[in-house]
Design an enzyme around this catalytic site. Structure first.
Site, PDB file in Angstrom:
ATOM      1  CD  GLU A  30      -6.622  20.216  -0.440  1.00  0.00           C
ATOM      2  OE1 GLU A  30      -5.643  19.876  -1.142  1.00  0.00           O
ATOM      3  OE2 GLU A  30      -6.777  21.346   0.043  1.00  0.00           O
ATOM      4  CG  ASP A  61      -4.749   1.548   5.257  1.00  0.00           C
ATOM      5  OD1 ASP A  61      -5.278   1.548   6.390  1.00  0.00           O
ATOM      6  OD2 ASP A  61      -4.830   2.506   4.476  1.00  0.00           O
ATOM      7  CG  ASP A 100      -1.905   1.177   1.197  1.00  0.00           C
ATOM      8  OD1 ASP A 100      -2.516   1.412   0.139  1.00  0.00           O
ATOM      9  OD2 ASP A 100      -2.053   1.848   2.221  1.00  0.00           O
TER      10      ASP A 100
END
Length: 228
Positions: free
Chosen positions: A54, A157, A9
């Site tokens: 963001e 993750d 990931d």
């Protein structure tokens, strides 16, 4: 023979490496026969650019977290060594492949072949076509603990995805089959050893006489003494 694959990931500064976005974190877990081992790779990376607000909302990293970390060119050999030539598993794998290949392209290195790609998002969509298939949604579906997942974190993750992947592919049952096979193998070995020719011990006349005397002295009018 055990089959090795690697689940990985990335976290990034944005969504498009060809518009200046870079990788800031890579994590990878080794799988053997689709089951995770204790072997993993994890690194934070200096992206050589700012971290948009963001992106920080997604993964929690700011520039101060990464400014002293190695650059991608400094970790590329270790990363490539870890993944080897094995299959590469990721959730929404085209995204991660795109970013890694963009970084490799900057260094004039050979890109990862898309033939190595296994996309768990695609697997999940095929299995649950009418359901949400984000990593969070799949973890909830399979009752996998999400309590530590406050923000996106590549290593966490990967660990969560490894559990999802086991469920998606029936890997847990394959693991049980391997264990069953090992038990059967052990049982056969034991059975074979149990079938060895017995060794009979024949007592001498002196030993038989001593036994009779022992029985006579120990018991009153012993039946054993009468029949022997």
């Amino acid at each position: 023979m055990l089959k090795r694959s690697v689940l990985f990931d990335t976290e990034t500064t944005g969504v498009d490496p060809y518009k200046g976005d870079r990788i800031i974190e890579i994590a990878a877990l080794e799988l053997m026969n689709d089951l995770p081992t204790e072997n993993f790779y994890h690194v934070l990376i200096n992206p050589e650019r700012d971290i948009p607000a963001e992106a920080t909302k997604v993964h929690g990293f700011v520039w101060d977290d990464l400014k002293d970390k190695p650059k991608f060119r400094e970790i590329v050999d270790n990363f490539l060594s870890f993944i080897g030539q094995d299959s590469l598993i990721a959730h929404n794998a085209p995204f991660d492949f795109k970013f890694v290949n963009a970084e490799l392209e900057k260094l004039n290195r050979e890109k990862l072949s898309l033939d190595r790609m296994i996309d768990t998002l695609q697997l999940a969509r095929a299995r649950f076509p009418s359901s949400p298939n984000s990593l969070d949604a799949l973890c909830r579906r399979y009752s996998i603990d999400l309590s530590e997942r406050k923000t996106h974190n590549a290593l966490l993750d990967c660990k969560l995805l490894s559990e999802v992947y086991i469920e998606l592919t029936g890997g847990r049952q394959r693991g049980l089959e391997l264990a069953h096979h090992q038990i059967q193998k052990t049982s056969k070995t034991y059975a074979a050893s149990s079938m060895r020719k017995p060794i009979y011990v024949v007592p001498t006349s002196e030993e038989l006489e001593n036994h009779r005397k022992f029985i006579k002295d120990c018991l009153i009018d012993p039946l054993w003494y009468k029949v022997t």
